[in-house]
Design an enzyme around this catalytic site. Structure first.
Site, PDB file in Angstrom:
ATOM      1  N   ARG A   1       0.851  -1.199   0.000  1.00  0.00           N
ATOM      2  CA  ARG A   1       0.000   0.000   0.000  1.00  0.00           C
ATOM      3  C   ARG A   1       0.880   1.239   0.000  1.00  0.00           C
ATOM      4  O   ARG A   1       2.014   1.209   0.426  1.00  0.00           O
ATOM      5  CB  ARG A   1      -0.891   0.026   1.255  1.00  0.00           C
ATOM      6  CG  ARG A   1      -2.091  -0.886   1.199  1.00  0.00           C
ATOM      7  CD  ARG A   1      -2.946  -0.711   2.441  1.00  0.00           C
ATOM      8  NE  ARG A   1      -3.586   0.598   2.491  1.00  0.00           N
ATOM      9  CZ  ARG A   1      -3.457   1.473   3.486  1.00  0.00           C
ATOM     10  NH1 ARG A   1      -2.704   1.204   4.524  1.00  0.00           N
ATOM     11  NH2 ARG A   1      -4.077   2.629   3.445  1.00  0.00           N
TER      12      ARG A   1
ATOM     13  N   LYS B   1       2.902  -6.783  12.469  1.00  0.00           N
ATOM     14  CA  LYS B   1       2.309  -7.033  11.151  1.00  0.00           C
ATOM     15  C   LYS B   1       2.723  -8.395  10.595  1.00  0.00           C
ATOM     16  O   LYS B   1       3.894  -8.683  10.404  1.00  0.00           O
ATOM     17  CB  LYS B   1       2.705  -5.914  10.185  1.00  0.00           C
ATOM     18  CG  LYS B   1       2.043  -6.050   8.820  1.00  0.00           C
ATOM     19  CD  LYS B   1       1.984  -4.727   8.073  1.00  0.00           C
ATOM     20  CE  LYS B   1       1.484  -4.915   6.655  1.00  0.00           C
ATOM     21  NZ  LYS B   1       1.200  -3.657   5.974  1.00  0.00           N
TER      22      LYS B   1
ATOM     23  N   ARG C   1      -1.388   5.064  13.774  1.00  0.00           N
ATOM     24  CA  ARG C   1      -0.450   4.432  14.720  1.00  0.00           C
ATOM     25  C   ARG C   1      -0.895   4.716  16.143  1.00  0.00           C
ATOM     26  O   ARG C   1      -1.558   5.734  16.425  1.00  0.00           O
ATOM     27  CB  ARG C   1       0.985   4.888  14.467  1.00  0.00           C
ATOM     28  CG  ARG C   1       1.257   6.335  14.748  1.00  0.00           C
ATOM     29  CD  ARG C   1       2.698   6.702  14.387  1.00  0.00           C
ATOM     30  NE  ARG C   1       2.825   8.141  14.285  1.00  0.00           N
ATOM     31  CZ  ARG C   1       3.029   8.957  15.304  1.00  0.00           C
ATOM     32  NH1 ARG C   1       3.125   8.467  16.532  1.00  0.00           N
ATOM     33  NH2 ARG C   1       3.131  10.261  15.125  1.00  0.00           N
TER      34      ARG C   1
HETATM   35  C1  BTN Z   1       0.452  -3.736   2.395  1.00  0.00           C
HETATM   36  O1  BTN Z   1       1.212  -2.820   2.086  1.00  0.00           O
HETATM   37  O2  BTN Z   1       0.165  -3.975   3.570  1.00  0.00           O
HETATM   38  C2  BTN Z   1      -0.155  -4.605   1.318  1.00  0.00           C
HETATM   39  C3  BTN Z   1       0.814  -5.646   0.854  1.00  0.00           C
HETATM   40  C4  BTN Z   1       0.263  -6.562  -0.218  1.00  0.00           C
HETATM   41  C5  BTN Z   1       1.332  -7.501  -0.743  1.00  0.00           C
HETATM   42  C6  BTN Z   1       0.760  -8.549  -1.661  1.00  0.00           C
HETATM   43  S1  BTN Z   1       1.910  -9.847  -2.003  1.00  0.00           S
HETATM   44  C7  BTN Z   1       0.833 -10.478  -3.207  1.00  0.00           C
HETATM   45  C8  BTN Z   1       0.282  -9.299  -3.960  1.00  0.00           C
HETATM   46  N1  BTN Z   1       1.196  -8.909  -5.018  1.00  0.00           N
HETATM   47  C9  BTN Z   1       1.723  -7.707  -4.807  1.00  0.00           C
HETATM   48  O3  BTN Z   1       2.556  -7.157  -5.542  1.00  0.00           O
HETATM   49  N2  BTN Z   1       1.261  -7.190  -3.669  1.00  0.00           N
HETATM   50  C10 BTN Z   1       0.300  -8.079  -3.035  1.00  0.00           C
END
Ligand code: BTN
Length: 275
Positions: A72, A137, A272
């Site tokens: 994100r 996390k 946070r």
């Molecule tokens: C976040 O930032 O919390 C979200 C992370 C999401 C990661 C997943 S891994 C599978 C899918 N492919 C990606 O490139 N991103 C999501």
């Protein structure tokens, strides 16, 4: 059916046949195709490419490694080889994008419930859609959308779950994190975890067009790790302090501030805890 989440010594690779055969019949019926890749830039990018080439609902893609995993707010998602889960699913919904409000929160609930059913202790959710174990996390969710001119929304739901983060990758992670192995105190099978995840996620996606977020809201609140806590919400340059009071009907965060109640929608907002 009892599922074996343990792995024998050595590395367990992702196994398409084992995953397909392990699914509940209701989830199996919703799976159009399961792609198991060794290396991809990003499973979300791969599913988006395949949707642009005509793939519809129920395409599932997992990879052993991502070279450009997306998080994100433009962040990188650390994605070392044969260690974690990188999973993306496609779905097509009829109607306006507004109908999909709360979808990413509902995905968080489905992921949390899959982890609980696999026996992972201390699972919680942090708004909008971080999955936590013991307050750190464990995973994240990135929903990307292609809005169609034909009143359809094509969606990619991406889930990253830390399962067994190798030492060499740890230095790259810039936030407080944990993995399933640490939370469970031992090795776990990524194939078994994927089966549990897909058993929850495919029916969720199938039902969301009709049911929307309403049936998921209370379950999200039951998993809310920040409820009643003093937090700071940051949106762009602006920071607001208050008490986290859960979410409204649309999945927006409700913050009780000195000036009254304020709501925050997803996107560029982060939260946070005040230490
Ligand atoms: C976040 O930032 O919390 C979200 C992370 C999401 C990661 C997943 S891994 C599978 C899918 N492919 C990606 O490139 N991103 C999501």
């Amino acid at each position: 059916m009892s599922r074996d989440y343990r792995v024998p010594a050595g590395v367990e690779l992702l196994d398409r046949q084992r995953i397909e055969e392990g699914l509940q019949p209701s989830a199996r019926a919703l799976l159009a195709e399961l792609v198991v890749a060794d290396v991809l830039d990003s499973t979300n990018a791969e599913v988006l490419r395949r949707m642009k080439e005509g793939a519809g609902s129920g395409l599932v893609c997992v990879a052993e490694q991502q070279t450009a995993g997306r998080g994100r707010r433009g962040r990188n998602w650390v994605s070392p080889l044969a260690s974690n889960i990188y999973l993306s699913l496609s779905w097509e919904f009829a109607g306006e994008p507004a109908k999909l409000e709360g979808l990413s929160l509902a995905v968080g609930v489905a992921v949390a419930e899959a982890l609980r059913s696999a026996g992972v202790p201390g699972i919680g959710l942090k708004w909008p859609n971080d999955v936590l174990a013991g307050g750190a996390k464990l995973g994240g969710i990135l929903v990307e959308m292609i809005a169609g001119a034909d009143n359809t929304c094509r969606v990619v739901v991406g889930i990253g779950l830390n399962v067994n983060m190798p030492q060499h990758a740890i230095a790259e992670i810039d936030q407080s994190w944990t993995d399933v192995k640490t939370a469970m105190g031992g090795d776990v099978s990524r194939n078994a975890l994927l089966i549990s995840l897909l058993d929850q996620l495919l029916p969720l996606l199938d039902g969301f067009e009709v049911g929307g977020f309403t049936p998921w809201r209370e379950r999200w609140c039951g998993l809310d790790a920040f409820a009643g806590r003093e937090v700071i919400v940051t949106s762009g340059e602006q920071s607001t302090a208050g008490i986290a009071r859960g979410i409204d009907q649309s999945g927006a965060l409700v913050l009780e501030t000195a000036l009254g109640s304020q709501v925050f929608h997803g996107g560029e907002v982060s939260v946070r805890i005040v230490q």
